[in-house]
Write a protein that holds these residues in place. Sequence first.
Motif, PDB file in Angstrom:
ATOM      1  N   VAL A  67       2.056  -8.140 -34.853  1.00  0.00           N
ATOM      2  CA  VAL A  67       0.685  -8.947 -35.471  1.00  0.00           C
ATOM      3  C   VAL A  67       1.342 -10.398 -35.136  1.00  0.00           C
ATOM      4  CG1 VAL A  67      -0.385  -9.327 -37.670  1.00  0.00           C
ATOM      5  CG2 VAL A  67       0.369  -7.187 -37.173  1.00  0.00           C
ATOM      6  N   VAL A  68       0.415 -11.213 -34.581  1.00  0.00           N
ATOM      7  CA  VAL A  68       0.372 -12.328 -34.286  1.00  0.00           C
ATOM      8  C   VAL A  68      -0.682 -13.284 -35.077  1.00  0.00           C
ATOM      9  CG1 VAL A  68       0.494 -14.075 -32.529  1.00  0.00           C
ATOM     10  CG2 VAL A  68       1.059 -12.064 -31.949  1.00  0.00           C
ATOM     11  N   LYS A  69      -0.001 -13.980 -36.012  1.00  0.00           N
ATOM     12  CA  LYS A  69      -0.826 -14.792 -37.038  1.00  0.00           C
ATOM     13  C   LYS A  69      -1.799 -15.620 -36.312  1.00  0.00           C
ATOM     14  CE  LYS A  69      -0.909 -13.658 -40.951  1.00  0.00           C
ATOM     15  NZ  LYS A  69      -1.806 -12.730 -41.687  1.00  0.00           N
ATOM     16  N   PRO A  70      -2.958 -16.330 -36.837  1.00  0.00           N
ATOM     17  CA  PRO A  70      -3.642 -17.249 -36.326  1.00  0.00           C
ATOM     18  C   PRO A  70      -2.983 -18.467 -35.979  1.00  0.00           C
ATOM     19  CG  PRO A  70      -4.796 -16.216 -38.335  1.00  0.00           C
ATOM     20  CD  PRO A  70      -3.531 -15.893 -38.196  1.00  0.00           C
ATOM     21  N   HIS A  71      -3.236 -18.912 -34.611  1.00  0.00           N
ATOM     22  CA  HIS A  71      -2.739 -20.291 -34.146  1.00  0.00           C
ATOM     23  C   HIS A  71      -0.940 -20.135 -34.089  1.00  0.00           C
ATOM     24  CE1 HIS A  71      -6.746 -21.964 -34.309  1.00  0.00           C
ATOM     25  NE2 HIS A  71      -6.555 -21.403 -35.532  1.00  0.00           N
ATOM     26  N   SER A  72      -0.592 -18.809 -33.664  1.00  0.00           N
ATOM     27  CA  SER A  72       0.925 -18.505 -33.155  1.00  0.00           C
ATOM     28  C   SER A  72       1.294 -18.002 -32.219  1.00  0.00           C
ATOM     29  CB  SER A  72       1.454 -17.664 -34.704  1.00  0.00           C
ATOM     30  OG  SER A  72       1.165 -18.290 -35.910  1.00  0.00           O
ATOM     31  N   SER A  73       2.260 -17.811 -31.755  1.00  0.00           N
ATOM     32  CA  SER A  73       2.767 -17.019 -30.625  1.00  0.00           C
ATOM     33  C   SER A  73       4.071 -16.236 -30.751  1.00  0.00           C
ATOM     34  CB  SER A  73       2.753 -18.144 -29.526  1.00  0.00           C
ATOM     35  OG  SER A  73       3.492 -18.996 -29.662  1.00  0.00           O
ATOM     36  N   SER A  74       4.377 -15.128 -30.058  1.00  0.00           N
ATOM     37  CA  SER A  74       5.635 -14.362 -30.175  1.00  0.00           C
ATOM     38  C   SER A  74       6.559 -15.498 -29.258  1.00  0.00           C
ATOM     39  CB  SER A  74       5.596 -13.216 -29.518  1.00  0.00           C
ATOM     40  OG  SER A  74       5.038 -13.126 -28.193  1.00  0.00           O
ATOM     41  N   ALA A  75       7.696 -15.132 -29.293  1.00  0.00           N
ATOM     42  CA  ALA A  75       8.853 -15.767 -28.368  1.00  0.00           C
ATOM     43  C   ALA A  75       8.495 -15.292 -27.049  1.00  0.00           C
ATOM     44  CB  ALA A  75      10.163 -15.517 -28.820  1.00  0.00           C
ATOM     45  N   VAL A  76       9.093 -16.095 -26.204  1.00  0.00           N
ATOM     46  CA  VAL A  76       8.906 -15.487 -24.698  1.00  0.00           C
ATOM     47  C   VAL A  76       9.986 -14.304 -24.770  1.00  0.00           C
ATOM     48  CG1 VAL A  76       9.590 -16.017 -22.294  1.00  0.00           C
ATOM     49  CG2 VAL A  76       8.177 -17.773 -23.735  1.00  0.00           C
ATOM     50  N   ARG A  77       9.705 -13.197 -24.171  1.00  0.00           N
ATOM     51  CA  ARG A  77      10.704 -12.142 -24.354  1.00  0.00           C
ATOM     52  C   ARG A  77      10.414 -10.979 -23.208  1.00  0.00           C
ATOM     53  NH1 ARG A  77       7.745  -9.610 -29.701  1.00  0.00           N
ATOM     54  NH2 ARG A  77       8.858 -11.139 -30.429  1.00  0.00           N
ATOM     55  N   HIS A  78      11.522 -10.032 -23.070  1.00  0.00           N
ATOM     56  CA  HIS A  78      11.297  -9.002 -22.082  1.00  0.00           C
ATOM     57  C   HIS A  78      11.684  -7.894 -22.717  1.00  0.00           C
ATOM     58  CE1 HIS A  78      15.367  -8.717 -20.652  1.00  0.00           C
ATOM     59  NE2 HIS A  78      15.314 -10.083 -20.639  1.00  0.00           N
ATOM     60  N   HIS A  79      11.584  -6.648 -22.130  1.00  0.00           N
ATOM     61  CA  HIS A  79      11.927  -5.435 -22.938  1.00  0.00           C
ATOM     62  C   HIS A  79      12.881  -4.717 -21.840  1.00  0.00           C
ATOM     63  CE1 HIS A  79       7.653  -5.510 -24.685  1.00  0.00           C
ATOM     64  NE2 HIS A  79       8.580  -6.052 -25.400  1.00  0.00           N
ATOM     65  N   GLY A  80      13.706  -5.510 -21.290  1.00  0.00           N
ATOM     66  CA  GLY A  80      14.751  -4.821 -20.540  1.00  0.00           C
ATOM     67  C   GLY A  80      14.432  -4.025 -19.269  1.00  0.00           C
ATOM     68  N   GLU A  81      14.872  -2.913 -19.149  1.00  0.00           N
ATOM     69  CA  GLU A  81      14.645  -1.838 -18.297  1.00  0.00           C
ATOM     70  C   GLU A  81      13.336  -0.922 -18.894  1.00  0.00           C
ATOM     71  OE1 GLU A  81      17.871   1.422 -19.015  1.00  0.00           O
ATOM     72  OE2 GLU A  81      18.381  -0.098 -17.648  1.00  0.00           O
ATOM     73  N   GLN A  82      12.872  -1.261 -19.894  1.00  0.00           N
ATOM     74  CA  GLN A  82      11.787  -0.283 -20.536  1.00  0.00           C
ATOM     75  C   GLN A  82      10.509  -0.858 -20.051  1.00  0.00           C
ATOM     76  OE1 GLN A  82      12.104  -0.884 -24.751  1.00  0.00           O
ATOM     77  NE2 GLN A  82      13.303   1.182 -24.671  1.00  0.00           N
ATOM     78  N   GLU A  83       9.581   0.003 -19.522  1.00  0.00           N
ATOM     79  CA  GLU A  83       8.201  -0.130 -18.951  1.00  0.00           C
ATOM     80  C   GLU A  83       7.441  -0.283 -20.324  1.00  0.00           C
ATOM     81  OE1 GLU A  83       7.758   2.822 -16.054  1.00  0.00           O
ATOM     82  OE2 GLU A  83       7.952   1.281 -14.628  1.00  0.00           O
ATOM     83  N   THR A  84       6.537  -1.147 -20.335  1.00  0.00           N
ATOM     84  CA  THR A  84       5.534  -1.470 -21.605  1.00  0.00           C
ATOM     85  C   THR A  84       4.184  -1.166 -21.629  1.00  0.00           C
ATOM     86  OG1 THR A  84       7.300  -2.655 -22.511  1.00  0.00           O
ATOM     87  CG2 THR A  84       5.254  -2.860 -23.669  1.00  0.00           C
TER      88      THR A  84
END
Length: 164
Positions: A67-84
């Motif tokens: 859940v990303v609240k209004p006017h916010s963002s997650s960190a820049v990220r990756h999920h390693g070897e997992q496909e998403t």
Amino acid sequence: MASLLPLIQDILPMILPASVAVTKAADILPPDTQPGGADGDTAAGVRVISRQAVVDKTDSMCTSILVVKPHSSSAVRHHGEQETIIYTVSGNGSLLSQPKGDDEEPERHELGPGDFAFIPAWTEHQAVNDAEVDFHLVIIRSGGRPVEVNLTGWGGPQAKDTAQ
């Protein structure tokens, strides 16, 4: 041996019965962040909420919510070897993906309710909510337990604080 395969497929579920696992929304999210609920801020100014929904039930997949609240963002990220695969439950937002070159901006993919996105393994990305209401995402990954590697920025090293 090939003639035994249909027989094994019929008998195996009787020998190793499986059970359905259910995770209720109320067990994952506070009431003010559930789809259709109030869009007020959560306690302590939390702007991004990530919770595991179904993990360790199989080796091949798991799911969580973001859940990303209004006017916010997650960190820049990756999920390693997992496909998403990402499914947008509610709200509108953007999924930014790794810039192709050093002088380029991240590619922006607009997402709304019912939209899906596929993220290949090791691909850096970021969920952004520029709207006035919560942006709810279901994250489905290969692998039995989610891998989230938060970075200090695009192409940056792993962030020391990975609470987001």
